[in-house]
Every structure is written in C-alpha cells, then in structure tokens.
Scaffold this motif. Structure first.
Motif, PDB file in Angstrom:
ATOM      1  N   GLU A  42      12.210   8.514  -7.961  1.00 23.23           N
ATOM      2  CA  GLU A  42      11.786   9.157  -9.198  1.00 23.23           C
ATOM      3  C   GLU A  42      12.421  10.572  -9.402  1.00 23.23           C
ATOM      4  O   GLU A  42      12.464  11.277  -8.299  1.00 23.23           O
ATOM      5  CB  GLU A  42      10.190   9.465  -9.378  1.00 23.23           C
ATOM      6  CG  GLU A  42       9.700   9.667 -10.800  1.00 23.23           C
ATOM      7  CD  GLU A  42       8.142   9.602 -10.834  1.00 23.23           C
ATOM      8  OE1 GLU A  42       7.483  10.466 -10.365  1.00 23.23           O
ATOM      9  OE2 GLU A  42       7.766   8.603 -11.236  1.00 23.23           O
ATOM     10  N   GLU A  48       6.568  10.947 -16.972  1.00 21.81           N
ATOM     11  CA  GLU A  48       7.162   9.954 -16.444  1.00 21.81           C
ATOM     12  C   GLU A  48       8.313   9.488 -16.775  1.00 21.81           C
ATOM     13  O   GLU A  48       9.095   9.247 -16.083  1.00 21.81           O
ATOM     14  CB  GLU A  48       5.876   8.490 -16.198  1.00 21.81           C
ATOM     15  CG  GLU A  48       6.476   7.306 -15.866  1.00 21.81           C
ATOM     16  CD  GLU A  48       6.642   7.313 -14.278  1.00 21.81           C
ATOM     17  OE1 GLU A  48       7.690   6.119 -14.090  1.00 21.81           O
ATOM     18  OE2 GLU A  48       6.434   7.967 -13.506  1.00 21.81           O
ATOM     19  N   LYS A  83      -5.861   9.723 -16.211  1.00 22.58           N
ATOM     20  CA  LYS A  83      -4.528   9.016 -15.851  1.00 22.58           C
ATOM     21  C   LYS A  83      -3.488   9.812 -15.635  1.00 22.58           C
ATOM     22  O   LYS A  83      -2.350   9.944 -14.787  1.00 22.58           O
ATOM     23  CB  LYS A  83      -4.247   7.992 -16.855  1.00 22.58           C
ATOM     24  CG  LYS A  83      -2.817   7.358 -17.108  1.00 22.58           C
ATOM     25  CD  LYS A  83      -2.475   6.515 -18.274  1.00 22.58           C
ATOM     26  CE  LYS A  83      -0.902   6.239 -18.227  1.00 22.58           C
ATOM     27  NZ  LYS A  83      -0.791   5.229 -19.578  1.00 22.58           N
ATOM     28  N   LYS A  85       0.383   9.555 -14.203  1.00 23.96           N
ATOM     29  CA  LYS A  85       0.332   8.665 -13.065  1.00 23.96           C
ATOM     30  C   LYS A  85       1.233   7.309 -13.240  1.00 23.96           C
ATOM     31  O   LYS A  85       1.027   6.758 -14.435  1.00 23.96           O
ATOM     32  CB  LYS A  85      -0.653   8.286 -12.389  1.00 23.96           C
ATOM     33  CG  LYS A  85      -1.390   9.754 -11.959  1.00 23.96           C
ATOM     34  CD  LYS A  85      -2.917   9.433 -11.334  1.00 23.96           C
ATOM     35  CE  LYS A  85      -3.432  10.696 -10.545  1.00 23.96           C
ATOM     36  NZ  LYS A  85      -3.964  11.474 -11.946  1.00 23.96           N
ATOM     37  N   ASP A  86       2.008   7.022 -12.429  1.00 20.18           N
ATOM     38  CA  ASP A  86       2.390   5.355 -12.935  1.00 20.18           C
ATOM     39  C   ASP A  86       1.542   4.352 -12.066  1.00 20.18           C
ATOM     40  O   ASP A  86       0.509   4.813 -11.248  1.00 20.18           O
ATOM     41  CB  ASP A  86       3.913   5.176 -12.147  1.00 20.18           C
ATOM     42  CG  ASP A  86       4.168   5.338 -10.593  1.00 20.18           C
ATOM     43  OD1 ASP A  86       3.188   4.714 -10.057  1.00 20.18           O
ATOM     44  OD2 ASP A  86       5.154   5.843  -9.990  1.00 20.18           O
ATOM     45  N   ALA A 105       1.311   2.720  -9.356  1.00 23.42           N
ATOM     46  CA  ALA A 105       1.034   2.870  -8.037  1.00 23.42           C
ATOM     47  C   ALA A 105       0.111   3.896  -7.937  1.00 23.42           C
ATOM     48  O   ALA A 105      -0.442   4.019  -6.597  1.00 23.42           O
ATOM     49  CB  ALA A 105       2.521   3.335  -7.406  1.00 23.42           C
ATOM     50  N   GLU A 106      -0.172   5.025  -8.696  1.00 23.14           N
ATOM     51  CA  GLU A 106      -1.145   5.872  -8.488  1.00 23.14           C
ATOM     52  C   GLU A 106      -2.341   5.807  -9.390  1.00 23.14           C
ATOM     53  O   GLU A 106      -3.438   6.449  -9.164  1.00 23.14           O
ATOM     54  CB  GLU A 106      -0.519   7.200  -8.738  1.00 23.14           C
ATOM     55  CG  GLU A 106       0.799   7.595  -8.060  1.00 23.14           C
ATOM     56  CD  GLU A 106       1.742   8.407  -8.866  1.00 23.14           C
ATOM     57  OE1 GLU A 106       2.288   9.521  -8.141  1.00 23.14           O
ATOM     58  OE2 GLU A 106       2.036   8.261  -9.915  1.00 23.14           O
ATOM     59  N   TRP A 107      -2.408   4.975 -10.609  1.00 14.40           N
ATOM     60  CA  TRP A 107      -3.556   4.746 -11.586  1.00 14.40           C
ATOM     61  C   TRP A 107      -3.269   3.286 -12.100  1.00 14.40           C
ATOM     62  O   TRP A 107      -2.177   3.169 -12.838  1.00 14.40           O
ATOM     63  CB  TRP A 107      -3.417   5.899 -12.425  1.00 14.40           C
ATOM     64  CG  TRP A 107      -4.689   5.905 -13.307  1.00 14.40           C
ATOM     65  CD1 TRP A 107      -5.577   6.384 -13.001  1.00 14.40           C
ATOM     66  CD2 TRP A 107      -4.789   5.323 -14.607  1.00 14.40           C
ATOM     67  NE1 TRP A 107      -6.718   6.374 -14.090  1.00 14.40           N
ATOM     68  CE2 TRP A 107      -5.984   5.582 -15.152  1.00 14.40           C
ATOM     69  CE3 TRP A 107      -3.926   4.416 -15.257  1.00 14.40           C
ATOM     70  CZ2 TRP A 107      -6.403   4.748 -16.293  1.00 14.40           C
ATOM     71  CZ3 TRP A 107      -4.639   3.790 -16.506  1.00 14.40           C
ATOM     72  CH2 TRP A 107      -5.689   4.138 -16.905  1.00 14.40           C
ATOM     73  N   ALA A 109       7.624   2.122  -4.961  1.00 10.39           N
ATOM     74  CA  ALA A 109       6.159   1.947  -4.961  1.00 10.39           C
ATOM     75  C   ALA A 109       5.354   1.476  -6.245  1.00 10.39           C
ATOM     76  O   ALA A 109       4.649   0.578  -6.317  1.00 10.39           O
ATOM     77  CB  ALA A 109       5.485   3.248  -4.585  1.00 10.39           C
ATOM     78  N   GLU A 110       5.917   1.953  -7.485  1.00  9.61           N
ATOM     79  CA  GLU A 110       5.711   1.398  -8.735  1.00  9.61           C
ATOM     80  C   GLU A 110       6.171   0.241  -8.844  1.00  9.61           C
ATOM     81  O   GLU A 110       5.141  -0.635  -9.570  1.00  9.61           O
ATOM     82  CB  GLU A 110       6.584   2.325  -9.757  1.00  9.61           C
ATOM     83  CG  GLU A 110       6.308   2.072 -11.094  1.00  9.61           C
ATOM     84  CD  GLU A 110       7.361   2.798 -11.865  1.00  9.61           C
ATOM     85  OE1 GLU A 110       7.333   2.569 -13.124  1.00  9.61           O
ATOM     86  OE2 GLU A 110       8.009   3.589 -11.450  1.00  9.61           O
TER      87      GLU A 110
END
Length: 214
Positions: A55, A128, A165, A168-169, A171-173, A202-203
């Motif tokens: 990212e 994002e 939210k 966040k992507d 992977a986080e939310w 991760a996303e």
C-alpha cells in the motif's frame, strides 16, 4: 345482453379499476439497493487480475481532493440520490433533502428513520483509494470515483458503523453482520477492478477467504 347486465359488468369493471388504483397509491415503495455487484466467481477472477503491491503512502491525501457530494440533477446531490435509492418511502423537500423514510443498513442490520443517522459509505474508502493508485489521478477522475453511482461504490449505512470502518480494507474490517461479507467482498473487488486500483497482499488474502466461502 340486457341493459341491466351490461350496467353490472361496467360497474364491476369500474370497482376493479378503482381497487387497482388504490393499491398502487398505498403500496409501500420497494427498498432499493446499490448496483448489483459482480458474482463471486467473477470477483475471484477479477481479484486474480488486480495488481498486488504494498500500500502506498497517505502523504498528500485530503478528502478535498475527491470533490463530493456533487450535484446530480436539479438540487439533488449524490448523497440525496443514494438516500432516496437505498431507503423506503423516502420523502424529499424542495431542496431534495430527505425529510422522512426508513433506511436499512446491511452492514449491521439496523433500521433508521432519520437521515441524520445514515452515512453514505464509500465502499472503497477515499484514503484507501489514494494509497492504491488514486493519488496519481486527476481531480476530475477522483471526483467521478467519489460520486460513482454506476458501480456498487456508494451505500447508505449506519453512521457509527461507517465511522468505525474508517479507511480500513477487508484485512482490517468487514461488516459486523457477517452474512453480508460475501456481497461486500464482491462490491470491493468490482470497484477496485473497474478503477484499476491495486491491492496489498493481506487485503487480497482476506478477500480470497471471503469469496471462497460465497
């Protein structure tokens, strides 16, 4: 055919027409929704086509670089268009502001009757998007992205959930109502693919996990 019988037929037909018209006037409006996202199978294919990279930086990011909400028609801006589209029995005043109606938030399953309790979420958050490639776009492209009514990028949801939210992507939310996660992942990939935005590893892994269970 006798005159009396003919009159009875005409009277019956008139009553049926009146009943039909009354039904049309009193039936509640169907709840609308964002544009239908691509299927899970297509989302899995599209996800494999997205560029995977770390990212980018948030340096230089500002919401002002994604002008919204813009006027869509008359006095209606993008927010009001989505409130009307995603709500039920939404009434608007002369300025296009939603003054009554109800909104069901698929992220958490809550229903609201005040537009002030509803946010219009950018499925791909603006920050994002900036970190995924939009930082190099023109302002006009970022404006089009921030007001995209054609793809499933905008959705009316509970304001507190949207704020949780943040940027966040997946992977986080993910939406707290887990039954919506498949739809959410399809929406996410649909928008990223159309706008040629990258994903980080991760996303991508989180999206693959959700989509594999769809």
């Amino acid at each position: 055919m006798s005159r009396v019988y003919a009159r009875r037929l005409a009277y019956t037909a008139a009553l049926a027409a009146l009943a039909s018209a009354t039904t049309l006037l009193t039936a509640p409006a169907a709840s609308a929704a964002p544009p239908t996202p691509i299927s899970a199978a297509t989302a899995r294919t599209y996800l494999g086509q997205l560029t995977v990279k770390a990212e980018g930086s948030s340096t230089g990011y500002s919401r002002d670089k994604f002008p919204h909400w813009i006027t869509q028609s008359g006095s209606c801006n993008t927010r009001e268009v989505v409130l009307k589209r995603d709500g039920t029995n939404v009434q608007q005043d002369s300025s296009c502001a939603a003054v009554s109606g109800s909104w069901y938030s698929p992220y958490d399953g809550a229903t609201w009757t005040a537009a002030s309790d509803v946010d219009i979420d950018h499925v791909i958050p603006l920050a994002e998007a900036w970190r995924s490639g939009a930082g190099s776009w023109s302002t006009s492209s970022r404006q089009a992205f921030a007001n995209d009514l054609t793809r499933p990028q905008l959705i009316a949801v509970t304001d507190n959930v949207n704020q949780a939210k943040g940027d966040k992507d997946p992977a986080e939310w993910l939406p707290p109502r887990s039954s919506y996660n498949c739809t959410y992942a399809r929406m996410w990939v649909h928008v990223k693919h159309h706008w040629n935005l990258s994903v980080d590893s991760a996303e991508k892994s989180a999206l693959q996990s959700v989509l594999n269970g769809c």
